[in-house]
Design a protein around this motif. Structure first.
Motif, PDB file in Angstrom:
ATOM      1  N   VAL B 293       1.834  -0.543  -2.880  1.00  0.00           N
ATOM      2  CA  VAL B 293       2.881  -1.553  -3.010  1.00  0.00           C
ATOM      3  C   VAL B 293       4.039  -0.995  -3.842  1.00  0.00           C
ATOM      4  N   CYS B 345       3.812  -5.501   3.102  1.00  0.00           N
ATOM      5  CA  CYS B 345       4.744  -5.645   1.977  1.00  0.00           C
ATOM      6  C   CYS B 345       6.182  -5.506   2.452  1.00  0.00           C
ATOM      7  N   THR B 577      -3.615  -8.565   1.039  1.00  0.00           N
ATOM      8  CA  THR B 577      -2.168  -8.444   0.804  1.00  0.00           C
ATOM      9  C   THR B 577      -1.410  -9.487   1.623  1.00  0.00           C
ATOM     10  N   GLU B 581       0.961 -12.169   0.060  1.00  0.00           N
ATOM     11  CA  GLU B 581       2.393 -12.162   0.380  1.00  0.00           C
ATOM     12  C   GLU B 581       2.822 -13.451   1.077  1.00  0.00           C
TER      13      GLU B 581
END
Lengths: 73, 614
Positions: B293, B345, B577, B581
């Motif tokens: 990240v 990401c 993730t 997110e």
């Protein structure tokens, strides 16, 4: 003439903006309003039209650019 | 005492930069009640007083073109902020002052920040802030958000204005019945009046820079964009590899000592296994995730700040609009070839939540680097080099198909047709990057992910650990084996026997573990758990595995397995993730379920078709 048909490196005056209220609201919020001059910076086939207006370089979908009537100046 | 501040500004106005600089890591990210729009709150202390800051969603206006605009307008109208801090781009003052014209009708206290004064200056523009302040009736502060220097002045100004607030003394005339065109024309006329004599040196015409003439070319430009994004990805990898290698040593370093220590203390072997195998690995996963990240945010922060991502969006908008996605999605999609976490990401550049979620769902379809390491090896065991190449091409072809299917299935909800409008986007001037700010922001994001990953990955790991734990160390002792063999009649429909089905399941845990797990299953050496949790420490003899696999399973089953594990859910780190997110467990689970289902159906089709020909 439609904005989508305007030649690159020319200047034009926005005469009329057609389309639905949503489009009109979006396009004018970014600064493209009626009766203002714009510079057509780039207009390649199958690519968004690039115009310069109110100190800003704006990319505009081709189909949308067909909803904007301009006059060459 | 009044302490609530809201930040308002158009996309690219530097709003998030100011928010992050003010609040640092003292942030809370959630959703607006009942909406899927991200809500960022934070706080900072100044002179012993604690101020809260709300980062309002970026939008071009307040008229209600989108959820973002409705939320923002409502927030201000209902007085949820004591002071609104409006950010405009000083280098494009006339256009970005539209937000001030929109705000004027709200009748709320405000200050105006002229951000990017450095860019304006470099373009030869000068702005008379004092004159503007007199005309508007609210304080006007020239500012460079990416530089640390001005924040004390900003905080002092905010504190003062919260005590004795000012409101705009002028507002655009309402046009009454002229409709949106006339109304917005009136707003820009008002902006023109306010700026008369305020801003100097308007450029007469625009000339594309040399770089833009190359990057914006219809065909060549696309290659240049792809090249730059791939290069950026490589740089991100180079940045995060040192951290990842340190992380990968954690299980190796901790496993032995922790095991012998706990065993020596007479702790139950279940607990020994959790503390010596699972938890060090959770730490490794979390460190890797955070490193990734960090790297991705660093390079993407750079590409976005210098203005490159907007150019890439211009190039690929036509291609991606078919998937219901904005052109910007090209960057995360390409990154997906390296790592799904990176791609996930990378969706941060999308404009709204629906677009982000859809982009994440599409990115999942892109086989990541670990899969590209597995596919040729496994197909190489069963097929000639030409056949292996064919398998890789088929994987790519199916990827395009799956992306289309995913966008059709989820696009209706996430990016409804009425919200899909043609590209109207500004291409910001190329900026110089402010590295300090980019690094800090990437670090804050990485640290946030690390903290939250620990929890999620621990939970999922525990579950998987329970499934794969075997008291005898032999596969047959694990729950996974018992379940796998019990449901084999069902998995056979999808072309997978218990061995390949188990490997398929573990692929959902960690793609880089697939070869190790296949090895454990087919050679019977080492437990699945060791293979999955200590990926770094295990070496697999591919030729030996190849012989055993070709003896045990058919070509059709191998093919079914390759496709199933390639196009199933990404690894657990990418899953978590996505959840982190998107802030939506519901959507993450929904899309995950869809992927697993699709992968099994695909495996069934591949198996039965291949059985006819092979």
């Amino acid at each position: 003439m439609k904005l989508a048909e305007a030649k690159a490196d020319t200047n034009a005056l926005i005469k009329r903006i057609d389309g639905d209220a949503h489009f009109k609201s979006r396009i004018t919020a970014i600064g493209v309003t009626e009766d203002i001059p714009v510079q057509i910076v780039k207009n390649d086939r199958k690519m968004p039209v690039l115009i310069f207006c109110r100190e800003t370089l704006i990319a505009l979908d081709r189909a949308d650019a067909g909803k904007i009537e301009v006059a060459e100046i | 005492m009044k302490t609530r501040i809201a930040l308002l500004g158009q996309p690219n106005s530097g709003k998030s930069t100011v928010f992050n600089a003010l609040t640092g890591s003292r942030q809370h990210v959630g959703n607006w009640p009942g909406k899927t729009v991200e809500k960022c709150d934070g706080y900072y202390s100044y002179d012993g007083v604690r101020y809260t800051v709300t980062d309002l969603p970026g939008s071009y206006g307040l008229t209600g073109n989108s959820d973002e605009e409705l939320i923002t307008a409502d927030f201000i109208k209902t007085g949820q902020a004591d002071l609104t801090c409006i950010l405009v781009d000083a280098s494009q003052l006339e256009r970005s002052m539209y937000m001030v014209a929109e705000f004027a009708s709200m009748g709320a206290p405000a200050v105006l920040i002229l951000n990017m004064m450095d860019v304006a200056k470099s373009q030869g523009k000068s702005i008379d802030a004092k004159l503007l302040e007199k005309r508007l009736g609210i304080p006007v502060l020239p500012f460079v958000a990416a530089e640390k220097g001005g924040y004390d002045e900003l905080k002092a100004l905010l504190a003062k204005e919260l005590q004795s607030p000012h409101m705009l003394s002028s507002a655009p005339a309402g046009s009454g019945e002229g409709g949106v065109l006339a109304e917005n024309s009136a707003k820009f006329e008002w902006v023109g009046r306010m700026l008369e004599g305020v801003s100097s040196a308007r450029s007469s015409g625009y000339r594309l820079s040399k770089l833009d003439r190359l990057v914006l070319k219809p065909v060549t430009g696309k290659f240049v964009c792809v090249g730059i994004i791939l290069l950026a990805f490589l740089v991100a990898m180079v940045i995060c590899i040192p951290f990842m290698s340190i992380g990968s040593m954690i299980p190796m370093v901790l496993h032995g000592p922790v095991e012998s220590l706990l065993s020596g203390l007479g702790v139950h072997k279940w607990l020994v296994s959790i503390f010596s195998s699972m938890l060090p690995n959770v730490l490794y996963f979390s460190v890797s995730m955070a490193a990734f990240v960090f790297g991705v945010n660093l390079v993407f922060g750079y590409l976005e700040e210098v203005g490159f991502l907007a150019r890439a969006a211009y190039q690929f908008d036509g291609m991606l609009s078919g998937l219901g996605l904005q052109g910007k999605a090209i960057a995360p999609i390409l990154m997906g070839f390296g790592c799904t976490i990176g791609g996930t990401c990378g969706t941060r550049v999308m404009d709204n939540w629906g677009q982000r979620m859809l982009a994440m769902a599409v990115v999942w379809a892109v086989p990541c680097g670990s899969i590209w390491a597995m596919v040729p090896v496994v197909s190489g065991m069963f097929f000639s080099p030409a056949g292996t190449l064919l398998v890789c091409v088929a994987v790519l072809a199916y990827m395009v198909l799956l992306m289309t299917i995913v966008s059709k299935v989820f696009g209706k909800k996430l990016a409804p047709a009425e919200s899909r409008s043609g590209l109207i986007m500004e291409l910001p001037p190329y900026h110089k990057a402010h590295w300090k700010h980019i690094i800090k922001e990437a670090f804050v994001k990485a640290y946030g992910i690390f903290k939250r990953a620990l929890g999620t990955v621990t939970l999922v790991s525990l579950f998987f650990w329970a499934l794969s734990f075997s008291s005898t160390g032999d596969i047959a002792g694990s729950l996974l084996y018992r379940i796998g063999t019990a449901i084999e009649p069902v998995t056979r429909i999808f072309g997978l026997g218990w061995r390949t089905f188990m490997a398929f399941l573990t692929a959902g845990f960690a793609k880089e573990a697939v070869l190790g797990v296949l090895n454990a299953i087919f050679t019977g050496q080492g437990s699945i758990m060791d293979m999955t949790f200590k990926t770094g420490a295990v070496t697999v003899d591919n030729s030996m595995l190849g012989v055993l696999m070709t003896q045990t399973i058919s070509k059709a089953e191998a093919l079914a397995f390759i496709f199933a594990s390639t196009f199933s859910v990404p690894c657990v780190m990418a899953l978590s993730t996505t959840y982190r997110e998107s802030h939506s467990l519901k959507w993450t689970a929904r899309i995950a379920g869809f992927y697993i289902g699709c992968a099994l159906i695909l495996a069934g089709i591949v198996y039965h078709l291949a059985s006819l020909f092979l």
